[in-house]
Structures are given as C-alpha cells and as structure tokens.
Design an enzyme around this catalytic site. Structure first.
Site, PDB file in Angstrom:
ATOM      1  N   ASP A  64     -61.359  88.672  86.780  1.00 37.89           N
ATOM      2  CA  ASP A  64     -62.792  88.668  86.499  1.00 37.89           C
ATOM      3  C   ASP A  64     -63.050  89.111  85.059  1.00 37.89           C
ATOM      4  OD1 ASP A  64     -65.680  88.677  87.317  1.00 37.89           O
ATOM      5  OD2 ASP A  64     -65.460  90.814  86.918  1.00 37.89           O
TER       6      ASP A  64
ATOM      7  N   GLU B  25     -60.413  83.726  90.385  1.00 43.67           N
ATOM      8  CA  GLU B  25     -60.277  84.777  89.372  1.00 43.67           C
ATOM      9  C   GLU B  25     -58.911  85.444  89.467  1.00 43.67           C
ATOM     10  OE1 GLU B  25     -64.997  85.964  88.868  1.00 43.67           O
ATOM     11  OE2 GLU B  25     -63.736  87.099  90.257  1.00 43.67           O
TER      12      GLU B  25
END
Length: 209
Positions: A37, A104
């Site tokens: 992320d 992610e």
C-alpha cells in the site's frame, strides 16, 4: 517460475504468500499488503508529480482514482490473479476489498523479489497510469451524463475492438449521445470511456463558444 504480466518471480514463495488469505494460513498476505500500500501510493504519487504540474489537491484526486479499490480490482482480474488465490473454508467470497489488498501485497512481493525500479515499471505498465490526460478526465462521464439528462438523451458506450496480448489488452470504445460520437482507446475500458466522453465534451464546448 511464475510470471505475472511481464514480471517473472525468482522467489515464487513471495508471490504465493501475497495471494494467501488469513483463513487459509497464518503465513498470509496481510504484512505484505501493508508494505505494498505504501509503495503503491509513493510510486503513483511520484509519477503524477513528475508528469504533471497539478496542485496538491488535484494530485491527490488523481492518485486516489488510480489506486482506488475499483481500479485495483480491475487490474487484479486483468492479470488473472484469482487463479492463484488460496482461501480457507471460512472465507466464502473473494471480495473487492480482498482483491485490492492482495494486489497491494503482490506489489510488495515484486519489490522484495527485485527492486523499487522494477516494481515501479510493473505498476506503471499495469495500472494504466500512462492513460492520464488531466484531472477533468475523472469526471467526464458524469459531466456528459448530466448534459444528456438535461436534453432528455441517453449516453451509450460501445466496445468496438479489443486488441493486444491477453494479459495487456487495449480497448477501443465509442461514446455517443444524440448526433455526437467519439472514440478512444486505453488499456482500461473505464478510462477509454472517460476519454471518449471528454472528446464529446470538448466538441460541445467549442460549439457553445
């Protein structure tokens, strides 16, 4: 060896971990997702900082669009990552949220398997970053829809052609409303629709000036 898009993993264990849900094993994607992320936000932010002169607010809006759950889920599906996912019996569905988190995690696994530069190339190639035009693109479909409704018309979007490799297709989309139509292409159907809508908005703007 496992190949995703144009990237081939050296350590397939990292890739497997990125797509393993906590319901299946304690050795799962969650820590990788945390790292991925941050990497994704950094790379996408850096890309638009270098490629545009947008102010902070518009840079944030642009980045938010490209790292949104909807966009990342489309990339997840395009790369067919679902074929590699491991879910336990307690997890009934591969939700959009899980897909987004796992993508992610894949970003982090590529970074750990290679380096930041390689990871950056993978992100740029697969999240359609090169399709940006300007921040107005993000609202073109909704703006055109408002105009159409005001004139009691309907906006139509049609897929004219899909070409390229299966893992990296290009979509040619036609947008039409009333007597106006325009075509655009992109690696994302959604962005191609936005681009086509913006072309019609540009035509309408010129006629009204």
């Amino acid at each position: 060896m496992t190949k995703i898009g144009d990237y081939e993993f050296k350590n397939c264990g990292l890739f497997e971990k990125a797509l393993t849900h906590s319901s299946y094993s304690n050795n799962n994607y969650e820590r990788l997702e945390f790292l991925g992320d941050s990497i994704l936000d950094f790379i996408v932010g850096k890309y638009f900082y270098e490629k545009t002169t947008l102010n902070e607010g518009l840079l944030t809006k642009m980045r938010s669009h490209f790292v949104s759950e909807d966009n990342l889920c489309k990339v997840f599906d395009k790369l067919k990552l679902g074929d590699y996912v491991k879910l336990g019996k307690s997890c009934k569905e591969l939700t959009k949220s899980i897909k987004c988190d796992m993508f992610e995690a894949v970003i982090a696994s590529i970074y750990l398997d290679s380096n930041l530069k390689t990871c950056e190339k993978f992100i740029i190639d697969n999240i359609f970053l090169e399709d940006y035009k300007n921040v107005e693109l993000l609202d073109s479909k909704s703006k055109l829809q408002e105009i159409a409704q005001g004139n009691k018309q309907v906006v139509h979007y049609e897929l004219l052609e899909q070409k390229g490799m299966s893992h990296k297709p290009t979509f040619l989309i036609k947008a039409s409303v009333g007597v106006y139509s325009a075509t655009a292409e992109s690696g994302s159907k959604q962005i191609a629709e936005q681009l086509a809508a913006k072309k019609i908005l540009d035509i309408l703007s010129k006629e009204n000036n």
